[in-house]
Scaffold this motif. Sequence first.
Motif, PDB file in Angstrom:
ATOM      1  N   SER B 420       0.813  -1.216   0.000  1.00 39.77           N
ATOM      2  CA  SER B 420       0.000   0.000   0.000  1.00 39.77           C
ATOM      3  C   SER B 420       0.846   1.266   0.000  1.00 39.77           C
ATOM      4  N   LEU B 421       2.121   1.154   0.399  1.00 35.96           N
ATOM      5  CA  LEU B 421       2.977   2.344   0.450  1.00 35.96           C
ATOM      6  C   LEU B 421       3.735   2.569  -0.851  1.00 35.96           C
ATOM      7  N   TYR B 422       3.662   1.636  -1.778  1.00 35.34           N
ATOM      8  CA  TYR B 422       4.517   1.721  -2.958  1.00 35.34           C
ATOM      9  C   TYR B 422       3.769   1.953  -4.261  1.00 35.34           C
ATOM     10  N   GLU B 423       2.581   1.397  -4.350  1.00 37.15           N
ATOM     11  CA  GLU B 423       1.917   1.453  -5.642  1.00 37.15           C
ATOM     12  C   GLU B 423       1.614   2.890  -6.027  1.00 37.15           C
ATOM     13  N   PRO B 424       2.009   3.285  -7.243  1.00 41.35           N
ATOM     14  CA  PRO B 424       1.745   4.650  -7.693  1.00 41.35           C
ATOM     15  C   PRO B 424       0.244   4.940  -7.657  1.00 41.35           C
ATOM     16  N   GLY B 425      -0.101   6.063  -7.109  1.00 34.45           N
ATOM     17  CA  GLY B 425      -1.507   6.453  -7.054  1.00 34.45           C
ATOM     18  C   GLY B 425      -2.251   5.872  -5.874  1.00 34.45           C
ATOM     19  N   SER B 426      -1.555   5.049  -5.082  1.00 32.38           N
ATOM     20  CA  SER B 426      -2.260   4.404  -3.968  1.00 32.38           C
ATOM     21  C   SER B 426      -2.642   5.398  -2.884  1.00 32.38           C
ATOM     22  N   LEU B 427      -1.964   6.541  -2.855  1.00 32.57           N
ATOM     23  CA  LEU B 427      -2.279   7.528  -1.821  1.00 32.57           C
ATOM     24  C   LEU B 427      -3.340   8.519  -2.276  1.00 32.57           C
ATOM     25  N   ALA B 428      -3.881   8.299  -3.463  1.00 35.88           N
ATOM     26  CA  ALA B 428      -4.942   9.199  -3.915  1.00 35.88           C
ATOM     27  C   ALA B 428      -6.137   9.095  -2.978  1.00 35.88           C
ATOM     28  N   ASP B 429      -6.389   7.893  -2.495  1.00 31.53           N
ATOM     29  CA  ASP B 429      -7.443   7.694  -1.509  1.00 31.53           C
ATOM     30  C   ASP B 429      -6.767   7.246  -0.221  1.00 31.53           C
ATOM     31  N   LEU B 430      -6.501   8.209   0.656  1.00 31.58           N
ATOM     32  CA  LEU B 430      -5.725   7.901   1.857  1.00 31.58           C
ATOM     33  C   LEU B 430      -6.474   6.962   2.792  1.00 31.58           C
ATOM     34  N   ASP B 431      -7.790   7.103   2.824  1.00 25.07           N
ATOM     35  CA  ASP B 431      -8.558   6.215   3.708  1.00 25.07           C
ATOM     36  C   ASP B 431      -8.413   4.766   3.265  1.00 25.07           C
ATOM     37  N   ALA B 432      -8.517   4.553   1.963  1.00 28.58           N
ATOM     38  CA  ALA B 432      -8.353   3.189   1.451  1.00 28.58           C
ATOM     39  C   ALA B 432      -6.933   2.698   1.693  1.00 28.58           C
ATOM     40  N   ALA B 433      -5.963   3.604   1.526  1.00 31.03           N
ATOM     41  CA  ALA B 433      -4.574   3.219   1.761  1.00 31.03           C
ATOM     42  C   ALA B 433      -4.370   2.838   3.217  1.00 31.03           C
ATOM     43  N   TYR B 434      -5.014   3.584   4.105  1.00 30.82           N
ATOM     44  CA  TYR B 434      -4.872   3.255   5.527  1.00 30.82           C
ATOM     45  C   TYR B 434      -5.477   1.877   5.818  1.00 30.82           C
ATOM     46  N   ASP B 435      -6.626   1.599   5.206  1.00 32.03           N
ATOM     47  CA  ASP B 435      -7.252   0.283   5.413  1.00 32.03           C
ATOM     48  C   ASP B 435      -6.309  -0.835   4.970  1.00 32.03           C
ATOM     49  N   ARG B 436      -5.671  -0.620   3.833  1.00 30.43           N
ATOM     50  CA  ARG B 436      -4.751  -1.645   3.343  1.00 30.43           C
ATOM     51  C   ARG B 436      -3.525  -1.744   4.253  1.00 30.43           C
ATOM     52  N   TYR B 437      -3.076  -0.598   4.737  1.00 33.52           N
ATOM     53  CA  TYR B 437      -1.940  -0.632   5.656  1.00 33.52           C
ATOM     54  C   TYR B 437      -2.327  -1.357   6.950  1.00 33.52           C
ATOM     55  N   ALA B 438      -3.572  -1.138   7.384  1.00 39.57           N
ATOM     56  CA  ALA B 438      -4.037  -1.820   8.599  1.00 39.57           C
ATOM     57  C   ALA B 438      -4.028  -3.339   8.387  1.00 39.57           C
ATOM     58  N   ASP B 439      -4.438  -3.768   7.197  1.00 46.02           N
ATOM     59  CA  ASP B 439      -4.369  -5.205   6.891  1.00 46.02           C
ATOM     60  C   ASP B 439      -2.932  -5.700   6.953  1.00 46.02           C
ATOM     61  N   PHE B 440      -2.046  -4.892   6.386  1.00 42.85           N
ATOM     62  CA  PHE B 440      -0.633  -5.261   6.429  1.00 42.85           C
ATOM     63  C   PHE B 440      -0.144  -5.357   7.873  1.00 42.85           C
ATOM     64  N   GLU B 441      -0.548  -4.387   8.667  1.00 43.62           N
ATOM     65  CA  GLU B 441      -0.082  -4.345  10.053  1.00 43.62           C
ATOM     66  C   GLU B 441      -0.548  -5.587  10.820  1.00 43.62           C
ATOM     67  N   ARG B 442      -1.777  -6.025  10.521  1.00 42.92           N
ATOM     68  CA  ARG B 442      -2.249  -7.259  11.157  1.00 42.92           C
ATOM     69  C   ARG B 442      -1.359  -8.442  10.757  1.00 42.92           C
ATOM     70  N   PHE B 443      -1.018  -8.455   9.504  1.00 44.84           N
ATOM     71  CA  PHE B 443      -0.141  -9.536   9.033  1.00 44.84           C
ATOM     72  C   PHE B 443       1.221  -9.457   9.711  1.00 44.84           C
ATOM     73  N   ARG B 444       1.761  -8.241   9.764  1.00 42.71           N
ATOM     74  CA  ARG B 444       3.078  -8.077  10.396  1.00 42.71           C
ATOM     75  C   ARG B 444       3.046  -8.525  11.850  1.00 42.71           C
ATOM     76  N   ARG B 445       1.970  -8.133  12.546  1.00 43.96           N
ATOM     77  CA  ARG B 445       1.875  -8.505  13.959  1.00 43.96           C
ATOM     78  C   ARG B 445       1.730 -10.019  14.117  1.00 43.96           C
ATOM     79  N   SER B 446       1.026 -10.647  13.189  1.00 47.40           N
ATOM     80  CA  SER B 446       0.867 -12.100  13.284  1.00 47.40           C
ATOM     81  C   SER B 446       2.223 -12.787  13.137  1.00 47.40           C
ATOM     82  N   LEU B 447       3.080 -12.209  12.326  1.00 50.32           N
ATOM     83  CA  LEU B 447       4.424 -12.774  12.205  1.00 50.32           C
ATOM     84  C   LEU B 447       5.236 -12.505  13.463  1.00 50.32           C
ATOM     85  N   ALA B 448       5.133 -11.277  13.953  1.00 45.35           N
ATOM     86  CA  ALA B 448       5.912 -10.911  15.136  1.00 45.35           C
ATOM     87  C   ALA B 448       5.472 -11.704  16.358  1.00 45.35           C
ATOM     88  N   ALA B 449       4.241 -12.227  16.307  1.00 40.62           N
ATOM     89  CA  ALA B 449       3.744 -13.002  17.447  1.00 40.62           C
ATOM     90  C   ALA B 449       4.374 -14.385  17.525  1.00 40.62           C
TER      91      ALA B 449
END
Lengths: 197, 480
Positions: B420-449
């Motif tokens: 979500s932080l790399y795709e060109p144009g992904s920040l055009a809709d910041l709310d959607a980008a945040y949602d995708r980042y939140a999904d990523f963060e859940r994944f990251r935390r599941s690994l860190a667990a």
Amino acid sequence: MSRTPAGGPDASGGDSTPDGPGTVEETVGESGASQRPTDDPSRTTPLRAWSSDWRPRSALVALVLVVATFGLTAGLPGLAVGTALTVAWFVLPTVAVFAAGTIAHAALVPRGAPLGSTVLPMLALAGLLFVTTISADRLRDWGVLAVAWLGLCGLVAIVWVLTETVWVAGLTLAVAGLVGFVSVAYFGLQRVGVTDE
Amino acid sequence: MRATNRFWTVAALAGALVVWATVLGRPLPLVGAAGIVAWLLAQQYRFVRLVEDSLGSLTVDHSVSRQRVPADGTTLLTTSVDADEPLPLSTHVQPSVPAGADSHSDTFTIERGDRTNSHSFDITWPVAGAFTIDPPTLTFRDALGLFERTVQTGPERAVQVQPRARRNVHVGEGGDLVAVGVGEHETGDTGSGLEPADIREYVPGDSINDVDWNATARLGELHVREFETETDRETMLFVDHRATLGAGTPGETKLDYLRQVALAFVDSARDLSDPLGCYTVGDAGLTGTYRPSANADRQLDIRRHLQAVSPTETTDRTHDRQPSSPARAQAVQQRLATDDTDFGRRLVGYFDRPEAYVERVAEDPLVAAVRSARAGHEGANWSVILTDDERETEVREAVKLARRIGTGDGGVLVFLAPTSLYEPGSLADLDAAYDRYADFERFRRSLAAIDGVSAYEVGPADRLDAVLASGRRQWSGGGR
């Protein structure tokens, strides 16, 4: 375009730069040629114009012979044409003057003219072609020119005798020339051995 | 060999004579035509011989001022041509510039009768990678300009363009920067070493060299300073450079950022003389294999390889496939076993071979790389996996595998590039980008667990700040 010695202060992006990714080594080329002075790129030259082609002064001798033989063969018109060819030589390439002379020769010499009237002007014109092979005061590869010319003439003569059709003989000449061109090109490919063409 | 327009012009003269002969109905002009054709053949033959002579006497070289250069850096390319004797043909030299490099290279000429010439010009390298400068191209032309022949001759030159360090790189957890640099490690013990650890009172037997004179002056009694001891830590890097890692603007791709992290590990290992190994993974499988070694040259090879890797190309869409993990497949199978509905009976057929999922995951390049690295190798105790979040199941299985078969007290470090932080144009809709980042963060935390696993996000700090700011606005606005 900046030019600096290798490893000079212009070595941007090395360790000296704050954003350098790490050790950026500077290496001078193996030959050390990067320290050579730069030549003037303006030396690049395009294809030279026709008029500036290499034209030996000995061609003037051949042209004098052309004027003389044309005059002997066709009288005053022949002299006039010969003089015109000489003047044209100063602005046209020699081979073009040869072609023009051949055309004029066929027009000036009537059908059934004596052999001397036909052959002498042609020999004088041939001299024009041969002097173009002069380089450093020496005739180069004149033998190749002579053999090729005689060979082609022989071929054309055979076809003419057999068919008595000019265009067939002309077509035979064109095909023979094409085969010769490809053969020499192939020969060159074999001799040089490297090419990117 | 190429015949020039001038050649064809002369050939046309011969053709004109043939036409003239046909018009007149006399063969006499054919003699002239044969003369012109013979003259052309003689010139061609002479040209061939002179080209041969010229090539025999020429020495062509080109050299670069620097063989390693940072992106956007400049090198000076010098092309020189020397002949043993004056050249019989006019020779044009065209230096080669690789695709992807910028320059204003000029053709330069060695005139007939000259013996040498050289030319230098700047090449700018905007793109990182390994480049080869092809030999210069020589074009010979005869004095009358009837023929040309182009030949490429001389040595090749290699230039390594290194990516510039990202000024904007963020390595952290949930948007928070990690406090320590990557690759650093401590043992928890004190003694001799380099990193200051603590100050204590002097006791007999301590070396006078360890006395901290500042502390002694401040406290009025002799004090010595102790240092952190450091141990060799064997580290294995797994760098993913499949097609999805190419997401982002040029120079700002996922791989560019992850590469910086990987290079930091290489530098750290070199500084600490730690053994370091590396596996790089492309779409078709392993693209580089370096067994762990503390040898500086070996680590330099790893560094060069990492600088050269670029996203591989894939023709299929395998990265879109999100296979279930074997454990999840088994769980679904057990649940469906008790489902008597038509839908359940139909679906259970797809899950009757949970081992198939094990096989499928094992075939994934990253998992295969971890398995390959660990096969028959003892002693490596740290695994560092650098990849993105496009293949969650595969990454999770690779991490588990690395953790399971790792040795010693080490662990697994995972550096993930959030898509979500790399795709060109992904920040055009910041709310959607945040949602995708939140999904990523859940994944990251599941690994860190997972026990012994640390997971970090790697990305452009400014884009991450923008996404997180959007998330804060959502929360403060009561939107969630």
